[in-house]
Design a protein around this motif. Sequence first.
Motif, PDB file in Angstrom:
ATOM      1  N   PHE A  62       1.002  -1.237   0.170  1.00  0.00           N
ATOM      2  CA  PHE A  62       0.068  -0.016  -0.121  1.00  0.00           C
ATOM      3  C   PHE A  62       0.834   1.088  -0.003  1.00  0.00           C
ATOM      4  CE2 PHE A  62      -2.811  -3.244   1.638  1.00  0.00           C
ATOM      5  CZ  PHE A  62      -3.947  -2.714   1.232  1.00  0.00           C
ATOM      6  N   LEU A  63       0.266   2.382  -0.406  1.00  0.00           N
ATOM      7  CA  LEU A  63       0.843   3.711  -0.353  1.00  0.00           C
ATOM      8  C   LEU A  63      -0.001   4.485   0.412  1.00  0.00           C
ATOM      9  CD1 LEU A  63       2.459   5.871  -1.353  1.00  0.00           C
ATOM     10  CD2 LEU A  63       0.872   6.428  -3.358  1.00  0.00           C
TER      11      LEU A  63
ATOM     12  N   GLU B 110      -5.891   7.819   8.101  1.00  0.00           N
ATOM     13  CA  GLU B 110      -4.815   8.256   6.979  1.00  0.00           C
ATOM     14  C   GLU B 110      -5.380   7.393   5.562  1.00  0.00           C
ATOM     15  OE1 GLU B 110      -0.739   6.429   7.350  1.00  0.00           O
ATOM     16  OE2 GLU B 110      -1.430   5.861   9.462  1.00  0.00           O
ATOM     17  N   PHE B 111      -4.959   7.852   4.428  1.00  0.00           N
ATOM     18  CA  PHE B 111      -5.514   7.290   3.303  1.00  0.00           C
ATOM     19  C   PHE B 111      -4.453   6.466   2.398  1.00  0.00           C
ATOM     20  CE2 PHE B 111      -6.597   8.202  -1.395  1.00  0.00           C
ATOM     21  CZ  PHE B 111      -7.435   7.622  -1.228  1.00  0.00           C
ATOM     22  N   PHE B 112      -5.106   5.540   2.246  1.00  0.00           N
ATOM     23  CA  PHE B 112      -4.296   4.436   1.451  1.00  0.00           C
ATOM     24  C   PHE B 112      -4.566   4.140   0.162  1.00  0.00           C
ATOM     25  CE2 PHE B 112      -4.826   3.522   6.006  1.00  0.00           C
ATOM     26  CZ  PHE B 112      -3.511   3.456   6.464  1.00  0.00           C
ATOM     27  N   ILE B 113      -3.708   3.709  -0.685  1.00  0.00           N
ATOM     28  CA  ILE B 113      -3.915   3.184  -2.133  1.00  0.00           C
ATOM     29  C   ILE B 113      -3.312   2.005  -2.346  1.00  0.00           C
ATOM     30  CG2 ILE B 113      -3.262   3.993  -4.693  1.00  0.00           C
ATOM     31  CD1 ILE B 113      -5.208   6.148  -3.536  1.00  0.00           C
ATOM     32  N   PRO B 114      -4.021   1.035  -2.839  1.00  0.00           N
ATOM     33  CA  PRO B 114      -3.503  -0.585  -2.848  1.00  0.00           C
ATOM     34  C   PRO B 114      -2.321  -0.365  -4.103  1.00  0.00           C
ATOM     35  CG  PRO B 114      -5.895  -0.415  -3.472  1.00  0.00           C
ATOM     36  CD  PRO B 114      -5.579   1.132  -3.086  1.00  0.00           C
ATOM     37  N   LEU B 115      -1.466  -0.969  -3.934  1.00  0.00           N
ATOM     38  CA  LEU B 115      -0.440  -0.977  -4.967  1.00  0.00           C
ATOM     39  C   LEU B 115      -0.305  -2.594  -5.537  1.00  0.00           C
ATOM     40  CD1 LEU B 115       2.331   1.263  -3.467  1.00  0.00           C
ATOM     41  CD2 LEU B 115       0.830   1.829  -5.224  1.00  0.00           C
TER      42      LEU B 115
ATOM     43  N   ARG C 194      -8.819  11.171 -13.120  1.00  0.00           N
ATOM     44  CA  ARG C 194      -9.365   9.793 -13.447  1.00  0.00           C
ATOM     45  C   ARG C 194      -9.683   9.321 -11.930  1.00  0.00           C
ATOM     46  NH1 ARG C 194      -4.848  12.076 -12.816  1.00  0.00           N
ATOM     47  NH2 ARG C 194      -4.517  12.262 -14.933  1.00  0.00           N
ATOM     48  N   MET C 195      -9.948   8.135 -12.066  1.00  0.00           N
ATOM     49  CA  MET C 195     -10.350   7.511 -10.663  1.00  0.00           C
ATOM     50  C   MET C 195      -9.505   6.452 -10.393  1.00  0.00           C
ATOM     51  SD  MET C 195     -13.005   9.541  -9.978  1.00  0.00           S
ATOM     52  CE  MET C 195     -13.979   8.658  -8.589  1.00  0.00           C
ATOM     53  N   LEU C 196      -9.169   6.200  -9.098  1.00  0.00           N
ATOM     54  CA  LEU C 196      -8.510   5.351  -8.501  1.00  0.00           C
ATOM     55  C   LEU C 196      -9.293   4.740  -7.232  1.00  0.00           C
ATOM     56  CD1 LEU C 196      -4.995   6.343  -8.273  1.00  0.00           C
ATOM     57  CD2 LEU C 196      -5.695   4.691  -9.822  1.00  0.00           C
ATOM     58  N   GLU C 197      -8.856   3.374  -6.850  1.00  0.00           N
ATOM     59  CA  GLU C 197      -9.464   2.873  -5.686  1.00  0.00           C
ATOM     60  C   GLU C 197      -8.803   3.354  -4.575  1.00  0.00           C
ATOM     61  OE1 GLU C 197     -10.066  -1.470  -5.582  1.00  0.00           O
ATOM     62  OE2 GLU C 197     -11.737  -1.249  -6.648  1.00  0.00           O
ATOM     63  N   GLY C 198      -9.213   3.473  -3.294  1.00  0.00           N
ATOM     64  CA  GLY C 198      -8.437   4.090  -1.951  1.00  0.00           C
ATOM     65  C   GLY C 198      -9.126   3.570  -1.034  1.00  0.00           C
ATOM     66  N   CYS C 199      -8.501   3.754   0.300  1.00  0.00           N
ATOM     67  CA  CYS C 199      -9.047   3.606   1.536  1.00  0.00           C
ATOM     68  C   CYS C 199      -8.711   4.509   2.616  1.00  0.00           C
ATOM     69  CB  CYS C 199      -8.680   1.972   1.926  1.00  0.00           C
ATOM     70  SG  CYS C 199      -9.168   1.556   3.623  1.00  0.00           S
TER      71      CYS C 199
ATOM     72  N   HIS D   6      -8.979   5.363   6.615  1.00  0.00           N
ATOM     73  CA  HIS D   6      -9.083   4.478   7.657  1.00  0.00           C
ATOM     74  C   HIS D   6      -8.047   4.490   8.593  1.00  0.00           C
ATOM     75  CE1 HIS D   6     -10.461   0.838   9.929  1.00  0.00           C
ATOM     76  NE2 HIS D   6     -11.505   1.027   9.591  1.00  0.00           N
ATOM     77  N   PHE D   7      -8.352   4.204   9.926  1.00  0.00           N
ATOM     78  CA  PHE D   7      -7.475   4.337  11.270  1.00  0.00           C
ATOM     79  C   PHE D   7      -6.316   3.533  10.900  1.00  0.00           C
ATOM     80  CE2 PHE D   7      -6.329   3.268  15.502  1.00  0.00           C
ATOM     81  CZ  PHE D   7      -5.978   4.557  15.946  1.00  0.00           C
ATOM     82  N   TYR D   8      -5.035   4.150  10.570  1.00  0.00           N
ATOM     83  CA  TYR D   8      -3.795   3.313  10.710  1.00  0.00           C
ATOM     84  C   TYR D   8      -3.442   2.081   9.760  1.00  0.00           C
ATOM     85  CZ  TYR D   8       0.952   2.268  12.387  1.00  0.00           C
ATOM     86  OH  TYR D   8       2.231   2.149  12.288  1.00  0.00           O
ATOM     87  N   TYR D   9      -4.292   1.303   9.666  1.00  0.00           N
ATOM     88  CA  TYR D   9      -4.456   0.263   8.780  1.00  0.00           C
ATOM     89  C   TYR D   9      -5.400   0.173   7.738  1.00  0.00           C
ATOM     90  CZ  TYR D   9      -1.844  -1.843  12.741  1.00  0.00           C
ATOM     91  OH  TYR D   9      -0.745  -2.105  13.628  1.00  0.00           O
ATOM     92  N   PRO D  10      -5.089  -0.208   6.464  1.00  0.00           N
ATOM     93  CA  PRO D  10      -6.177  -0.182   5.290  1.00  0.00           C
ATOM     94  C   PRO D  10      -7.094  -1.485   5.684  1.00  0.00           C
ATOM     95  CG  PRO D  10      -3.981  -1.098   4.668  1.00  0.00           C
ATOM     96  CD  PRO D  10      -3.683  -0.479   6.190  1.00  0.00           C
ATOM     97  N   LYS D  11      -8.229  -1.228   5.062  1.00  0.00           N
ATOM     98  CA  LYS D  11      -9.224  -2.360   5.274  1.00  0.00           C
ATOM     99  C   LYS D  11      -9.673  -2.758   3.887  1.00  0.00           C
ATOM    100  CE  LYS D  11      -9.629  -2.119   9.569  1.00  0.00           C
ATOM    101  NZ  LYS D  11      -8.949  -3.149  10.433  1.00  0.00           N
TER     102      LYS D  11
END
Length: 180
Positions: free
Chosen positions: A57-58, A79-84, A110-115, A117-122
């Motif tokens: 993740f980023l 935090e905001f996370f982008i799956p890599l 463009r659109m990307l998926e992100g998350c 969440h609190f400290y850990y991505p879900k």
Amino acid sequence: MKRTVIILAMLVIWIASATAQQPLPHPRHDIAQVSMGENEDPLEVFRYELDGENYYFLSLGNMGIGGKVIQFNIDPLFEFFIPLGKTLEEATRELEKIQGYCKEAPKSSRMLEGCLHFYYPKEKREQVKVTTRRSLIIGRTLEFALEREGYNRAAYISSSNIKSLIKRVKSYRKIHPKEE
């Protein structure tokens, strides 16, 4: 009175022992970090286990909240996370793709998926609008924005920070070739 104190003490001990046995969430394994400024969270690429599988993740750090023009950084928890991807090779390709967005015309999106969440991505992901911005002072940046409850949440990354992050991920891959 003594009986109440003893019962209360036993209850506290029982609760403490019950919560101590709860499994802690899997820790993040940092791969690369780039500092964005003195008072800002660093950009991070990390490995994290979800449902028994490793994912990369980023982390863009904390997103601001506000309107389309003014953002306030008042949310230090989420935090905001982008799956890599599942491998370092996939993570590198995804980062290079994100860096390529900086070269597009200003205001293109463009659109990307992100998350968020609190400290850990879900596993639950949201669509995030990524817009290319250009300014005379900062140069090319990407705005990652999502709308929640009538407010815009946004984070910004400069092209140079993405480039530095890619270099650090590639260096990590060279040092840890068996991690692929």
